[in-house]
Design a protein around this motif. Structure first.
Motif, PDB file in Angstrom:
ATOM      1  N   GLN A  77       0.981  -1.215  -0.062  1.00  0.00           N
ATOM      2  CA  GLN A  77       0.016  -0.096   0.142  1.00  0.00           C
ATOM      3  C   GLN A  77       0.683   0.971   0.020  1.00  0.00           C
ATOM      4  O   GLN A  77       0.900   2.220  -0.900  1.00  0.00           O
ATOM      5  N   ARG A  78       1.932   1.432   1.024  1.00  0.00           N
ATOM      6  CA  ARG A  78       2.838   2.226   1.044  1.00  0.00           C
ATOM      7  C   ARG A  78       3.964   1.991   1.650  1.00  0.00           C
ATOM      8  O   ARG A  78       3.762   1.328   2.885  1.00  0.00           O
ATOM      9  N   SER A  79       5.094   2.512   1.241  1.00  0.00           N
ATOM     10  CA  SER A  79       6.392   1.953   2.069  1.00  0.00           C
ATOM     11  C   SER A  79       6.450   2.961   3.435  1.00  0.00           C
ATOM     12  O   SER A  79       5.852   4.061   3.349  1.00  0.00           O
ATOM     13  N   LYS A  80       7.398   2.498   4.439  1.00  0.00           N
ATOM     14  CA  LYS A  80       7.167   3.311   5.531  1.00  0.00           C
ATOM     15  C   LYS A  80       8.440   4.477   5.340  1.00  0.00           C
ATOM     16  O   LYS A  80       8.454   5.408   6.377  1.00  0.00           O
ATOM     17  N   GLU A  81       9.158   4.252   4.404  1.00  0.00           N
ATOM     18  CA  GLU A  81      10.100   5.268   4.007  1.00  0.00           C
ATOM     19  C   GLU A  81       9.488   6.448   3.734  1.00  0.00           C
ATOM     20  O   GLU A  81       9.724   7.569   4.203  1.00  0.00           O
ATOM     21  N   ASP A  82       8.496   6.504   2.957  1.00  0.00           N
ATOM     22  CA  ASP A  82       7.843   7.614   2.418  1.00  0.00           C
ATOM     23  C   ASP A  82       6.713   7.707   3.328  1.00  0.00           C
ATOM     24  O   ASP A  82       5.621   8.213   2.778  1.00  0.00           O
ATOM     25  N   ALA A  83       6.620   7.459   4.121  1.00  0.00           N
ATOM     26  CA  ALA A  83       5.686   7.759   5.517  1.00  0.00           C
ATOM     27  C   ALA A  83       5.268   9.184   5.513  1.00  0.00           C
ATOM     28  O   ALA A  83       6.238   9.916   5.657  1.00  0.00           O
ATOM     29  N   MET A  84       4.185   9.484   5.676  1.00  0.00           N
ATOM     30  CA  MET A  84       3.685  10.810   5.868  1.00  0.00           C
ATOM     31  C   MET A  84       4.344  11.453   7.095  1.00  0.00           C
ATOM     32  O   MET A  84       4.600  10.715   8.093  1.00  0.00           O
ATOM     33  N   ASP A  85       4.506  12.922   6.886  1.00  0.00           N
ATOM     34  CA  ASP A  85       4.943  13.440   8.254  1.00  0.00           C
ATOM     35  C   ASP A  85       3.478  14.174   8.939  1.00  0.00           C
ATOM     36  O   ASP A  85       2.788  14.864   8.219  1.00  0.00           O
ATOM     37  N   TYR A  86       3.145  13.556   9.849  1.00  0.00           N
ATOM     38  CA  TYR A  86       2.095  13.698  10.564  1.00  0.00           C
ATOM     39  C   TYR A  86       1.902  15.207  11.299  1.00  0.00           C
ATOM     40  O   TYR A  86       0.679  15.615  11.645  1.00  0.00           O
ATOM     41  N   ARG A  87       2.873  15.645  11.479  1.00  0.00           N
ATOM     42  CA  ARG A  87       3.255  17.155  12.004  1.00  0.00           C
ATOM     43  C   ARG A  87       2.271  17.160  13.293  1.00  0.00           C
ATOM     44  O   ARG A  87       1.630  17.887  13.771  1.00  0.00           O
ATOM     45  N   TYR A  88       2.586  16.225  14.141  1.00  0.00           N
ATOM     46  CA  TYR A  88       2.005  16.090  15.330  1.00  0.00           C
ATOM     47  C   TYR A  88       2.157  17.300  16.300  1.00  0.00           C
ATOM     48  O   TYR A  88       3.416  17.746  16.402  1.00  0.00           O
ATOM     49  N   PHE A  89       1.326  17.746  16.969  1.00  0.00           N
ATOM     50  CA  PHE A  89       1.459  18.803  17.992  1.00  0.00           C
ATOM     51  C   PHE A  89       0.333  18.920  18.999  1.00  0.00           C
ATOM     52  O   PHE A  89      -0.761  18.239  18.757  1.00  0.00           O
ATOM     53  N   PRO A  90       0.554  19.489  20.224  1.00  0.00           N
ATOM     54  CA  PRO A  90      -0.501  19.262  21.027  1.00  0.00           C
ATOM     55  C   PRO A  90      -1.659  20.108  20.458  1.00  0.00           C
ATOM     56  O   PRO A  90      -1.659  21.054  20.101  1.00  0.00           O
ATOM     57  N   GLU A  91      -2.910  19.308  20.605  1.00  0.00           N
ATOM     58  CA  GLU A  91      -4.087  19.787  20.396  1.00  0.00           C
ATOM     59  C   GLU A  91      -4.646  21.002  21.001  1.00  0.00           C
ATOM     60  O   GLU A  91      -4.596  21.148  22.296  1.00  0.00           O
ATOM     61  N   PRO A  92      -4.624  22.087  20.184  1.00  0.00           N
ATOM     62  CA  PRO A  92      -4.754  23.477  20.903  1.00  0.00           C
ATOM     63  C   PRO A  92      -6.370  23.709  21.330  1.00  0.00           C
ATOM     64  O   PRO A  92      -6.528  24.574  22.145  1.00  0.00           O
ATOM     65  N   ASP A  93      -7.079  22.857  20.826  1.00  0.00           N
ATOM     66  CA  ASP A  93      -8.535  23.198  21.308  1.00  0.00           C
ATOM     67  C   ASP A  93      -9.071  22.581  22.530  1.00  0.00           C
ATOM     68  O   ASP A  93     -10.275  22.300  22.756  1.00  0.00           O
ATOM     69  N   LEU A  94      -8.118  21.591  23.103  1.00  0.00           N
ATOM     70  CA  LEU A  94      -8.704  20.567  24.024  1.00  0.00           C
ATOM     71  C   LEU A  94      -7.690  20.902  25.275  1.00  0.00           C
ATOM     72  O   LEU A  94      -6.449  20.818  25.276  1.00  0.00           O
ATOM     73  N   MET A  95      -8.209  20.836  26.558  1.00  0.00           N
ATOM     74  CA  MET A  95      -7.343  21.082  27.584  1.00  0.00           C
ATOM     75  C   MET A  95      -6.831  19.317  28.021  1.00  0.00           C
ATOM     76  O   MET A  95      -7.462  18.600  27.534  1.00  0.00           O
ATOM     77  N   PRO A  96      -5.875  19.191  28.575  1.00  0.00           N
ATOM     78  CA  PRO A  96      -5.338  17.946  28.980  1.00  0.00           C
ATOM     79  C   PRO A  96      -6.467  17.357  30.019  1.00  0.00           C
ATOM     80  O   PRO A  96      -7.349  18.255  30.503  1.00  0.00           O
ATOM     81  N   ILE A  97      -6.523  15.944  30.023  1.00  0.00           N
ATOM     82  CA  ILE A  97      -7.328  15.536  30.893  1.00  0.00           C
ATOM     83  C   ILE A  97      -6.688  15.179  32.234  1.00  0.00           C
ATOM     84  O   ILE A  97      -5.664  14.423  32.429  1.00  0.00           O
TER      85      ILE A  97
END
Ligand code: ADP
Ligand code: MG
Ligand code: ZN
Length: 477
Positions: free
Chosen positions: A260-280
């Motif tokens: 389906q897709r190789s891990k090498e060209d895995a997407m950059d998910y640009r993870y960052f802390p969700e700004p619209d939700l408070m921590p639990i």
């Protein structure tokens, strides 16, 4: 060369909250027949809409870990994982990468009657995506389940064979059901699994390249996919080639997988802390509140049925095997206050009817009111209805609903206790069995049951044996 399999799982379980994870839409536990009826501007992420965490999801989640006794992080938070796919209206998923709700845990499972412990890397909460159905050149985007709450459990690569994988998943499924956080029904998509497989020579201690097969949705598909993927990888290794670290798509109709897709060209998910939700942040008070709502485990319920209601071992086992069944039993018991009869009417009559029925598969689907069944039991208890006739009434309720009283009247089923008729029957029986009557008068008390039997027979089992007993005693002295 000898090879061994190494398998790691990512299990997605749909949490059974009433509403979705960040909005108040109905959490469609099964996909509704009409697409896009459980959606709103929030879960469609229209401009200016903001998510709001559903407290019930957190509560169910806490109940789960309290029952499972895993160590929880009192603080966790959400991260935004960005990628584009048409099943995702907002082009990102809200998940937990950096501070998930649980790190490190293990699950004990019996494999071939030996206890094994499988390590969990972490568990986190995230929202589900919609569902795409492809019909020819067209694709239907159904967002009914988009933003439904999921719990993801990521294991370490700790399984060496598919049997261990199966036992582990079945154990998890049992635990989810016992904790009442999910029905974990694979057919309904409430439990899905990504399977990571690698192969290594037996002498190797390091892990070799793996492939991942996503969203397998039946035990048998998982079984087949592991088998096929292991064979494919062995073939490659035997030619001294290397395995591409990749995501593969499993075709469960043809029993083959493809890249389906190789891990090498895995997407950059640009993870960052969700700004619209408070921590639990879980406070002790909330945890205590959850503790009070902790459901009973199946084993505890079984003991209660044995000790408090005096049911037999196999009856208790049967009723507690399924939460719907035990709920139904307890509801009925509330009306009848008669555990033995309530149990026997459910386990012998109702379950037999359900087994035969084509459209009704569980007590949950019964169309008649439980009070009507309680009434049947009450009449039997008060000798107003014979047990033979009670079956007829229940069959009628089962097939055509209605009301107990009306069914009894219309079919003339009320136990007749009309004394004059009964006396005639008794007299007839005495007359026709003079030898036995003599025996009885000479002291053979055991023959008394024979007379009752005869009276019941003559009356075609319609009448009340207790009343026959009384009249016979009177007449025979
Ligand atoms: P990704 O984002 O690529 O899915 P994750 O770290 O989230 O990566 O998932 C890793 C999953 O793959 C875990 O379930 C883990 O147990 C499994 N895994 C990692 N390495 C191997 C391996 N060599 N063989 C089999 N499974 C593996
Ligand atoms: Mg993965
Ligand atoms: Zn919504």
């Amino acid at each position: 060369m000898e090879y061994e399999k190494v398998i790691g799982l990512e299990v997605h379980m749909r949490i059974k909250s009433k509403t979705k994870m960040f909005c108040s839409c109905k959490n469609a536990l099964e996909l509704a027949s009409t697409p896009n009826i459980n959606i709103c501007p929030i879960c469609m992420w229209f401009p200016w809409m903001l998510p709001l965490l559903n407290k019930e999801v957190v509560r169910l989640w806490v109940i789960w870990w309290l029952l499972m006794k895993c160590k929880v992080n009192k603080k966790s938070r959400f991260d935004r994982k960005s990628y584009f796919y048409p099943d995702l209206p907002n082009s990102f998923q809200i998940t937990q990468l950096y501070e998930p709700i649980v790190w490190k845990w293990s699950v004990k499972v019996l494999v071939d009657s030996k206890e094994k412990s499988f390590d969990i890397h972490h568990m986190h909460l995230e929202n589900d995506a919609g569902k795409l159905s492809h019909a020819g050149a067209q694709t239907i985007c159904d967002y009914n389940r988009s933003w439904s709450p999921l719990m993801e459990i990521v294991t370490e690569p700790v399984f060496w064979c598919k049997k261990e994988v199966m036992e582990f998943l079945k154990e998890l499924q049992k635990m989810f059901r016992a904790a009442w956080v999910s029905d974990a029904d694979m057919e309904k998509g409430q439990l899905r699994c990504d399977v990571n497989v690698s192969i290594r020579p037996k002498w190797s201690i390091k892990l070799w390249n793996r492939t991942e097969m996503k969203n397998l949705n039946s035990f048998s598909a998982i079984w087949r996919a592991i088998d096929s993927e292991a064979k494919r990888q062995i073939k490659i290794l035997e030619k001294w080639w290397t395995i591409n670290q990749e995501t593969r798509w499993w075709n469960d109709e043809k029993w083959i997988s493809s890249t389906q897709r190789s891990k090498e060209d895995a997407m950059d998910y640009r993870y960052f802390p969700e700004p619209d939700l408070m921590p639990i942040i879980l406070d002790d008070e909330f945890i205590e509140e959850c503790k009070r709502k902790l459901p009973e485990l199946p084993i505890e319920k079984r003991l209660r049925y044995l000790n408090k209601y005096n049911l037999k071992e196999d009856e208790a086992r049967l009723l507690t095997s399924d939460k719907n069944l035990s709920d139904y039993f307890e509801k009925l018991l509330n009306f009848t206050k008669d555990p033995a009869r309530s149990c026997s009417y459910i386990t012998t009559i109702l379950l037999a009817l359900i087994k035969e029925s084509e459209d009704i598969n569980s007590v949950k689907e019964l169309r008649f009111d439980i009070e009507q069944l309680a009434k049947v039991i009450k009449y039997v208890k008060n000798d107003e209805l014979s047990s033979t006739n009670s079956k007829q009434v229940i069959e009628e309720l089962f097939n055509n609903w209605g009301k107990t009283d009306i069914i009894i009247e219309e079919n003339n089923l009320r136990q007749k206790n009309d004394l004059w008729t009964l006396e005639t029957i008794v007299e007839e029986v005495i007359k026709n069995n003079s030898k036995q009557v003599d025996d009885y008068k000479w002291g053979n008390e055991r023959i008394f049951g024979f007379f009752i039997w005869q009276c019941m027979k003559v009356s075609k089992w319609q009448w009340n044996p207790k009343i026959f007993w009384k009249i016979l005693k009177d007449k025979l002295g």
